[in-house]
Design a protein around this motif. Structure first.
Motif, short mmCIF file in Angstrom:
data_model
loop_
_atom_site.label_atom_id
_atom_site.label_comp_id
_atom_site.label_asym_id
_atom_site.label_seq_id
_atom_site.Cartn_x
_atom_site.Cartn_y
_atom_site.Cartn_z
N LEU A 554 41.63 -11.30 7.62
CA LEU A 554 41.59 -10.08 8.95
C LEU A 554 42.44 -11.28 10.01
N GLY A 555 42.17 -12.42 10.41
CA GLY A 555 43.05 -12.84 11.49
C GLY A 555 44.20 -13.03 10.64
N GLN A 556 43.72 -13.76 9.22
CA GLN A 556 45.21 -14.40 8.95
C GLN A 556 46.09 -13.04 8.74
N GLU A 557 46.55 -12.03 8.36
CA GLU A 557 46.82 -10.75 8.65
C GLU A 557 47.43 -10.95 10.12
N PHE A 558 46.25 -10.35 10.80
CA PHE A 558 46.69 -10.16 11.87
C PHE A 558 48.18 -11.33 12.81
N ASP A 559 47.99 -12.50 12.29
CA ASP A 559 48.89 -13.44 12.59
C ASP A 559 50.62 -13.38 12.46
N LYS A 560 50.56 -12.57 11.28
CA LYS A 560 51.73 -12.14 10.33
C LYS A 560 52.09 -11.20 11.02
N ILE A 561 51.49 -10.02 11.73
CA ILE A 561 51.61 -8.94 12.30
C ILE A 561 51.83 -8.61 13.52
N ALA A 562 51.27 -9.78 14.60
CA ALA A 562 51.55 -9.76 16.15
C ALA A 562 52.54 -9.82 16.51
N GLU A 563 53.41 -10.31 15.93
CA GLU A 563 55.12 -10.49 16.75
C GLU A 563 55.60 -8.74 16.15
N LYS A 564 54.97 -8.06 15.45
CA LYS A 564 56.15 -6.79 14.59
C LYS A 564 55.57 -6.02 16.07
N TRP A 565 56.25 -4.81 15.71
CA TRP A 565 55.52 -3.73 16.81
C TRP A 565 54.58 -2.83 15.36
N ILE A 566 53.47 -2.81 15.51
CA ILE A 566 52.17 -1.97 15.35
C ILE A 566 52.58 -0.70 15.88
N PRO A 567 52.44 0.34 14.27
CA PRO A 567 51.89 1.84 14.75
C PRO A 567 50.44 1.75 14.94
N ASP A 568 50.49 2.89 15.62
CA ASP A 568 49.73 3.34 16.58
C ASP A 568 48.55 3.59 15.63
N GLU A 569 48.60 4.54 14.78
CA GLU A 569 47.21 5.00 13.53
C GLU A 569 46.50 3.02 13.21
N ALA A 570 47.57 2.53 12.89
CA ALA A 570 47.16 1.21 12.89
C ALA A 570 46.54 -0.10 13.37
N TRP A 571 47.35 0.52 14.72
CA TRP A 571 46.44 -0.72 15.86
C TRP A 571 44.73 -0.02 16.12
N ALA A 572 45.20 1.31 16.01
CA ALA A 572 43.38 1.72 15.86
C ALA A 572 42.69 1.19 15.27
N GLN A 573 43.04 1.61 13.82
CA GLN A 573 42.31 1.09 12.50
C GLN A 573 42.06 -0.55 12.66
N LEU A 574 42.78 -0.91 13.15
CA LEU A 574 42.48 -2.66 13.06
C LEU A 574 41.62 -2.47 13.99
N HIS A 575 41.79 -2.63 15.03
CA HIS A 575 40.61 -2.82 16.16
C HIS A 575 39.26 -1.89 15.64
N ALA A 576 39.41 -1.05 15.78
CA ALA A 576 38.46 -0.35 14.92
C ALA A 576 37.24 -1.33 13.57
N LEU A 577 38.12 -1.63 11.86
CA LEU A 577 38.16 -3.01 11.31
C LEU A 577 37.16 -4.37 12.45
N ASN A 578 38.03 -4.74 12.82
CA ASN A 578 37.85 -6.07 13.56
C ASN A 578 36.07 -5.24 14.31
N ALA A 579 36.16 -4.42 15.32
CA ALA A 579 35.13 -4.13 15.97
C ALA A 579 34.19 -3.82 14.76
N ALA A 580 34.45 -3.39 13.78
CA ALA A 580 33.06 -3.57 12.63
C ALA A 580 33.13 -4.79 12.01
N PHE A 581 33.59 -5.67 11.61
CA PHE A 581 32.92 -6.80 11.64
C PHE A 581 31.84 -7.78 12.62
#
Length: 671
Positions: A554-581
Motif C-alpha cells: 500500500l505504501g508503494q501505491e501511495f508513492d505513485k499517487i501522492a503527487e497526483k490529485w486524488i479524488p475525495d472518495e478515494a482519499w477517504a477510502q485510502l486513509h480508512a484502509l491505512n487505519a484498518a491495517f
C-alpha cells in the motif's frame, strides 16, 4: 387529492394548447413568453416564460402605444387539473365535476373513485364512474375494507400460500389487479413515512449497480394510492456545506412547498462522482427500486438537481425523457444533452441559474434557453442576480409548481401526445428479476447456507443481511465459498466481494486469512477495507508479517499517487484502509511490525500532504478520522519506539481530541 388506484391509461391524439402569451407590436414583430405585468401605460413579458419578479434578463416592457395586440393564452384545462390534483387539500368532488365539465373521462372516473373511497353511496360519483361501479368497489383494496382485511397478513405468507390466497381474492372479490400488486403493497406498508430515511442501501439490480439513497415519504402515504416521485441529484458540494450526498441534499426539499404536495423524494449519493461515473445503472436502479417499494404514479416522475446534479439532471432528463414528466437543472449546463428531442417527447424543462455564478457560468444555460425559446417548446428559464452558486428556496418552490403542471407525455407524429390517467407502479408487470431481489417470502424465514451465499452474490441490502447472518452463524463450511467470492474480481460484483470479505471474519481459519490478504489486490478500496477489517478479527501473531507486507505494498501505491490529485472518495477510502491495517497489526500483536507501521502507515501515508479535494472539500477530516483509529490501535504493538510517531501525529493535528488520544497511546506503549 391523489387519484385512486386505476390500472388504466388512455392516450389523446392532440397535444396540449400552446403555453406562450404574446405581444405583437405595430411594426408586426411578435414577442412570445409569459406576460408578468400590465398597466394602462405598458405591458411586461418574460420571453423565457418565468413568472418570478427577480428575473430581469430577457424581460421586456413595451408601451401600450406601440403595441398592436396582447394575447394572454389561458392555461389548458388539463394542466389546471394536473396542478390541482397534486394538492392534498383539494376536494375530489370539485375536481370530479371539473373533469366531467371538460370531458376528461379517465380523470373523472379517477376522482369519482376517490370520492367513493370516502362516500361509497355518493350518487354523483357513482354516475361519474358509470357502469361497473359495484364491481370496482368490490375489487378495489381502496374501497373494500373486507378485501383489505383479507390481505393484511400477506407479508407473512409463503409463496405457495400467496398463490392460493390470490386465487381466493379473484373468486371472492373479483380482483383484477395482478398478484404482484399484493406482494408490493405488503412490502411497502411497513416502510417509514412522514420522515426522511437516510442512506438506504440499494437492493434492486445490485449485480449491475450499487450505492445508497435517502428517501422522503409523506405521512399520508397509502400503498393503495399512487404518488408522484422526484429524483433529486446532489452536486459536488451539497449547497448546504460539505461534500455532496443524498442525505444532506434532500433537505432542500423538505420545506413548506414539499409539505403541500404528497410527493415521494429519493436522493441518491454519487460514489464515485460524477453521476455518470459508473454509467447510468445506479440512478435508474434507484428509480426502479422506488417504484418497487412505493406505489409511484409512473406518469408523474421528475428529476431535479444542482451543480453537478444539474448536469446529471440534464443527462438523465434528456436521455430518458420518455420516463419523466419534467426535469429541472440548476446552476449547471446542458453539455451535449439533446433538449429538443426531450421537448419533442413532451417532457417539460425548468432551468435555473444566477447571473453571477462563480462556479458554473450561466452562459451555456442562457444559450440553451434561447434555443428552446426559438423552438417554441415547453420550458421555463429563471435567472436571478447575486446568488452566485446558490439555489434560492423560492426557486425550488416555483420549480415544484411547474412540476405539478406536468404529466408524462408521448412522442407523436405531429408533436407530443397527452397521456391520460395514472399509471400505478404496483399494477405493472413484474420487473426483470424482481422476485430475485425482493423474494416473496415471509420476513425471518429460515435460509440455508446456500441461500445466504446466493444472496451475498447479489450485493446490496440482501448481501449485507446475508453477511450479518453468516457472521452470526460462524459456520466453517462458509469460509471456502466466501473466500472464492471475495477474490473473484472478474465474476462477482463489487458489493458481493465487499460483503464476502466482511463475512470472512466469522471464523478464524487460515483460508479466510489468505483470502483477505489476496483481496488486497482488488481494484476497489472498499473491498480491501472490508478484508483488512476482517483480518483484525481473525489474524493471529503468525499472520502479522504477511499483513505488514501488504501494508508495504500500500505504501508503494501511495508513492505513485501522492503527487497526483486524488479524488475525495478515494482519499477517504485510502486513509480508512491505512487505519484498518494498523488495527489488524495491533490485533495480531507482533511487536516486530512496529517499523512498517511507523514508516509507512504513519509517516508516509497519514502525515504526507497529498493533493486531494476540490475547492469546496477539506481533505483533513478523512485524515483526522484515520489518525483517531491509529492512535487507539498503536498500544497493541507494544513497542515504546512508536512514541515518536505519536508525537508526530500530535504535532500534525494540534487538536484537543487528538492530544488526549495521543496521551492515552503513550501510556499504553509504556517504556
Amino acid at each position: 387529492m391523489r387519484p385512486a388506484l386505476l390500472a388504466t391509461c388512455a392516450i389523446a391524439l392532440a397535444a396540449l394548447a400552446a403555453l406562450a402569451d404574446s405581444i405583437t407590436l405595430v411594426t408586426g414583430v411578435t414577442h412570445d413568453g409569459k406576460i408578468t405585468a400590465t398597466s394602462e401605460t405598458d405591458v411586461t413579458i418574460n420571453t423565457f416564460n418565468s413568472t418570478m419578479k427577480e428575473m430581469t434578463w430577457g424581460v421586456k416592457t413595451f408601451e401600450r402605444k406601440i403595441i398592436e395586440k396582447v394575447e394572454i393564452v389561458p392555461e389548458d384545462p388539463l394542466r389546471t387539473y394536473w396542478q390541482r390534483m397534486n394538492d392534498p387539500g383539494e376536494f375530489n368532488e370539485k375536481l370530479m365535476r371539473f373533469c366531467v365539465e371538460n370531458k376528461f373521462e379517465v380523470e373523472a372516473r379517477e376522482q369519482a373513485a376517490e370520492v367513493l373511497s370516502r362516500k361509497p353511496d355518493d350518487a354523483e360519483a357513482r354516475a361519474a364512474w358509470g357502469d361497473g361501479v359495484e364491481a370496482m368497489q368490490k375489487s378495489s383494496p381502496l374501497h373494500n375494507p373486507d378485501l383489505r382485511a383479507a390481505t393484511k397478513d400477506w407479508a407473512s405468507l409463503e409463496p405457495a400460500a400467496r398463490g392460493a390466497a390470490y386465487a381466493r381474492l379473484k373468486k371472492d372479490f373479483g380482483v383484477t389487479l395482478p398478484r404482484q400488486y399484493f406482494d408490493r403493497a405488503a412490502r411497502s406498508d411497513p416502510l417509514p413515512r412522514g420522515v426522511v430515511t437516510e442512506d438506504v442501501r440499494l437492493t434492486y439490480n445490485t449485480q449491475k449497480a450499487s450505492g445508497r439513497y435517502t428517501v422522503w415519504v409523506p405521512k399520508s402515504y397509502d400503498p393503495h394510492r399512487s404518488y408522484p416521485l422526484v429524483l433529486a441529484l446532489h452536486g459536488t458540494w451539497n449547497g448546504l456545506g460539505g461534500i455532496g450526498n443524498g442525505r444532506d441534499f434532500i433537505r432542500h426539499f423538505t420545506y413548506a412547498e414539499t409539505q403541500r404536495w404528497d410527493v415521494i423524494i429519493v436522493s441518491p449519493t454519487a460514489d464515485p462522482r460524477p453521476w455518470t461515473a459508473k454509467g447510468d445503472a445506479f440512478v435508474l436502479s434507484v428509480v426502479d427500486e422506488a417504484m418497487l417499494l412505493y406505489n409511484i404514479d409512473m406518469n408523474r416522475v421528475y428529476v431535479i438537481g444542482h451543480s453537478m446534479g444539474g448536469r446529471g439532471t440534464y443527462h438523465f432528463g434528456a436521455k430518458y425523457a420518455a420516463r419523466f414528466a419534467a426535469f429541472a437543472p440548476a446552476a449547471s449546463g446542458p453539455g451535449n444533452s439533446d433538449l429538443l428531442e426531450a421537448a419533442a417527447q413532451g417532457t417539460g424543462m425548468y432551468i435555473y441559474h444566477s447571473s453571477d455564478d462563480n462556479i458554473a457560468s450561466c452562459e451555456s444555460d442562457r444559450a440553451a434557453a434561447k434555443k428552446l425559446r426559438d423552438a417554441k417548446v415547453d420550458f421555463v428559464y429563471t435567472e436571478w442576480k447575486d446568488q452566485q452558486h446558490g439555489w434560492p428556496q423560492a426557486v425550488i418552490a416555483d420549480t415544484f409548481v411547474y412540476f405539478k403542471r406536468h404529466h408524462r407525455m408521448e412522442k407523436g407524429k405531429d408533436g407530443p401526445v397527452v397521456v391520460h390517467g395514472t399509471r400505478p407502479s404496483f399494477a405493472e408487470p413484474l420487473w426483470p428479476e424482481e422476485e430475485r431481489y425482493f423474494p416473496p417470502r415471509p420476513a425471518g424465514a429460515k435460509q440455508t447456507l446456500d441461500d445466504l451465499l446466493g444472496e451475498v452474490l447479489l450485493g446490496g441490502t440482501l448481501a449485507e443481511k446475508a453477511a450479518d447472518r453468516l457472521i452470526a452463524m460462524q459456520d466453517k463450511h462458509a469460509v471456502a465459498p466466501l473466500a472464492r467470492i471475495a477474490t473473484d474480481v472478474k465474476g462477482a460484483c463489487d458489493e458481493a466481494r465487499i460483503e464476502a470479505a466482511r463475512a470472512l471474519r466469522a471464523v478464524r481459519d487460515p483460508l479466510a486469512v489468505a483470502a483477505a490478504l489476496k483481496a488486497q489486490s482488488d481494484p476497489e478500496y472498499k473491498v480491501r477495507i472490508a478484508a483488512v477489517e476482517s483480518l483484525a478479527r481473525i489474524a493471529e501473531e503468525k499472520d502479522a508479517v504477511a499483513i505488514a507486507s501488504a501494508l508495504l505494498v500500500l505504501g508503494q501505491e501511495f508513492d505513485k499517487i501522492a503527487e497526483k490529485w486524488i479524488p475525495d472518495e478515494a482519499w477517504a477510502q485510502l486513509h480508512a484502509l491505512n487505519a484498518a491495517f494498523v488495527e489488524a497489526l495491533s490485533a495480531a500483536g507482533d511487536a516486530r511490525t512496529w517499523q512498517p507501521v511507523a514508516d509507512v502507515a504513519v509517516v508516509k501515508i497519514l502525515l504526507t500532504q497529498a493533493k486531494s479535494g476540490s475547492s469546496f472539500i477539506d481533505p483533513e477530516p478523512a485524515r483526522k478520522a484515520a489518525a483517531v483509529r491509529i492512535l487507539k490501535a498503536l498500544p497493541g504493538l507494544k513497542d515504546a519506539r512508536l512514541k515518536g510517531v505519536v508525537q508526530g501525529i500530535r504535532d500534525r493535528f494540534d487538536d484537543e481530541g487528538i492530544n488526549a488520544l495521543a496521551d492515552e497511546a503513550e501510556k499504553g506503549l509504556g517504556g
